[in-house]
Motif scaffolding. Structure first.
Motif: not given
Length: 226
Positions: A114-141
């Motif tokens: 994190l910006p103050d140097g705190a531990y930020g955990g593991n990075p993640m991506g997100f898969i969105f599954m919705t009635d209007e459509g599905n998409f994937y945001y990988s994040g930085d990877t």
């Protein structure tokens, strides 16, 4: 769905009447100088990892909009200490049914603090599954074989992938990622913001076309239908 580009890896998607904002980094991005951060609306803010170029405006935006911040446990805990009240922690492999649809967290290969140097955990991506459509945001990877699992989770209408190289995938690996996730419509992020990630956008689009894919690079501040 409507997709609005705010520069770097910050964008918003409107789903089922809700605005989902991702990785807010605007006020420190010279290329996004014309964006009025005070005009941005958000019901949810999803954060892929803790680096400043994904979280610089998180606290200010979350407090002003009263959006729910969704990220890994460590980032959500940190956000709570900054005075953000509406929080939803998740972690890799987990999924949750929100009011706009279901989101599953998936692996991203990167680092996170994190910006103050705190531990930020593991990075993640997100898969969105919705009635209007599905998409994937990988994040930085980086390119990872875990991406081959994504078609088993959801068929995608589009995906948002980094293409700037140096810190993340470059064009060649993003093309390989598109093939792994079986998605032919890619919106590029994390490019041209600063020297390390500058690319030839025309050449990038041609490489995608040659691979039978579409690379979409929206102008900062523009909204497109996806």
């Amino acid at each position: 769905m409507k997709y609005t580009c705010y520069g770097h890896s910050c964008f918003a998607v409107e789903i089922m009447g809700k605005t989902i904002l991702f990785d807010p980094f605007i006020t420190h991005n010279e290329l996004a100088a014309k964006i009025d951060i005070n005009a941005i609306k958000a019901d949810y803010i999803f954060v892929s990892h803790g680096h400043e170029d994904h979280t610089a405006d998180l606290v200010a935006l979350a407090k002003r909009t009263n959006a729910t911040v969704v990220s890994n446990f460590e980032i959500v805990t940190w956000a709570g200490k900054q005075g953000i009240e509406k929080l939803h922690p998740m972690n890799t492999g987990g999924k949750w049914k929100f009011e706009f649809g279901t989101v599953k967290c998936v692996v991203a290969q990167h680092s996170s603090c994190l910006p103050d140097g705190a531990y930020g955990g593991n990075p993640m991506g997100f898969i969105f599954m919705t009635d209007e459509g599905n998409f994937y945001y990988s994040g930085d990877t980086a390119l990872t074989l875990d991406m081959e699992l994504i078609p088993g989770v959801s068929s995608l209408d589009f995906a948002v992938l980094p293409i700037g190289d140096n810190f993340t995938m470059g064009i060649e690996d993003a093309i390989s990622a598109a093939e792994m996730i079986e998605c032919d419509k890619i919106i590029g992020v994390h490019y041209n913001t600063f020297g390390y990630v500058k690319i030839d956008t025309n050449e990038a689009k041609m490489q995608f076309i040659d691979a039978g894919l579409e690379l979409i690079l929206p102008e900062i501040g523009s909204t497109i239908e996806v």
